[in-house]
Design an enzyme around this catalytic site. Structure first.
Site, PDB file in Angstrom:
ATOM      1  CE  LYS A  13      -1.981  -1.042   3.919  1.00  0.00           C
ATOM      2  NZ  LYS A  13      -1.265  -2.317   4.162  1.00  0.00           N
ATOM      3  NE  ARG A  88      -4.257  -0.941   9.782  1.00  0.00           N
ATOM      4  CZ  ARG A  88      -3.222  -0.354   9.185  1.00  0.00           C
ATOM      5  NH1 ARG A  88      -3.275   0.910   8.881  1.00  0.00           N
ATOM      6  NH2 ARG A  88      -2.152  -1.067   8.898  1.00  0.00           N
ATOM      7  NE  ARG A 127       7.117  -2.639   6.397  1.00  0.00           N
ATOM      8  CZ  ARG A 127       5.800  -2.457   6.449  1.00  0.00           C
ATOM      9  NH1 ARG A 127       5.173  -1.823   5.467  1.00  0.00           N
ATOM     10  NH2 ARG A 127       5.110  -2.933   7.459  1.00  0.00           N
ATOM     11  NE  ARG A 160       6.265  -0.334  10.310  1.00  0.00           N
ATOM     12  CZ  ARG A 160       5.109  -0.304   9.658  1.00  0.00           C
ATOM     13  NH1 ARG A 160       5.056   0.310   8.485  1.00  0.00           N
ATOM     14  NH2 ARG A 160       4.037  -0.858  10.156  1.00  0.00           N
ATOM     15  NE  ARG A 171       1.635  -4.720  11.453  1.00  0.00           N
ATOM     16  CZ  ARG A 171       2.694  -4.410  10.731  1.00  0.00           C
ATOM     17  NH1 ARG A 171       3.873  -4.891  11.041  1.00  0.00           N
ATOM     18  NH2 ARG A 171       2.571  -3.617   9.696  1.00  0.00           N
TER      19      ARG A 171
END
Ligand code: ADP
Ligand code: ADP
Ligand code: ZN
Length: 212
Positions: A13, A88, A127, A160, A171
């Site tokens: 996203k 969300r 990531r 992160r 998540r």
């Protein structure tokens, strides 16, 4: 053009929202980025949000909704925006729908980046992002020229805290329970487009721009 990005954590996203924002000159609004910026600045909001983010849970609506409504009320949002990470939940989507309806407006396009669960851990473990300029990377799929260093600004890349495997699993569960129902929500509103997010990023972007 008011655009909402949908998709699991790690679906791409943010990557695609940044490109859309650049190409169509729209602000890119990421609630996750706003929370992380608050945390870096040590604000009360940032510290509160961190508790939820680290647990892989959603930040409560009481901390999220006003923040988003204030942001989209700013001048630079007059011609539209790309929302990344909001809404969300159905409740958040209703708030946005109602706020827009007050001025006879609506979300024009909801882009669902479809990536099956089995791809997600690999996406997340690789990531990396630049704390200085926000550029995103992936150790495997989009590595910087020099390991650990931002191509654009030379800062040291970071991972992160919430991208560790246990938190990612949580998540993903939260995504299926609370966020995935938005696919049907925007389908019913007649604005949903689903894109295959397993393709390389440039192909995903080409598929998105073909929607405009
Ligand atoms: P990702 O890009 O992996 O989907 P985000 O940066 O969008 O992650 O969000 C990181 C975390 O910030 C979420 O796991 C959640 O805790 C919090 N968050 C971001 N946006 C929202 C939102 N709209 N409502 C509730 N929590 C949010
Ligand atoms: P989200 O905002 O949905 O959480 P990101 O845009 O941050 O997802 O992407 C998650 C990770 O996967 C990043 O490291 C990014 O560079 C990488 N990535 C994004 N899109 C693709 C793709 N199409 N193929 C491979 N890796 C991708
Ligand atoms: Zn940078």
């Amino acid at each position: 053009m008011k655009i909402v990005m949908l998709g699991a954590p790690g679906a791409g996203k943010g990557t695609q929202a940044k490109r859309i924002a650049e190409k169509y000159h729209l602000p890119h609004i990421s609630t996750g980025d706003i929370f992380r910026a608050n945390l870096r600045e040590g604000t009360e909001l940032g510290l509160k949000a961190k508790e939820y983010m680290d647990a892989g849970a959603l930040v409560p609506d009481s901390l999220t909704v006003e923040l988003l409504l204030d942001r989209v009320a700013k001048d630079d949002c007059r011609d539209g925006y790309v929302l990344d990470g909001f809404p969300r939940t159905i409740a958040q989507a209703d708030v946005l729908t109602d706020a827009l309806a007050k001025s006879g407006d609506k979300v024009d396009l909801a882009i669902n980046i479809d990536v099956p669960d089995e791809h997600i851990q690999r996406r997340m473990s690789g990531r990396r992002s630049c704390p200085q300029c926000g550029q995103g990377y992936h150790t495997e799929f989009n590595p910087p020229k020099e390991e650990g260093v931002c191509d654009k600004c030379g800062a040291a890349l970071i991972q992160r805290d919430d991208d560790k495997p246990e938190t990612v699993a949580k998540r993903l569960q939260v995504y299926h329970e609370q966020t995935q129902p938005l696919i049907e929500y925007y389908e019913k509103a007649g604005v949903l487009k689903t894109i295959d997010g397993t393709k390389p990023m440039d192909e995903v972007f080409a598929d998105i721009t073909a929607l405009f």
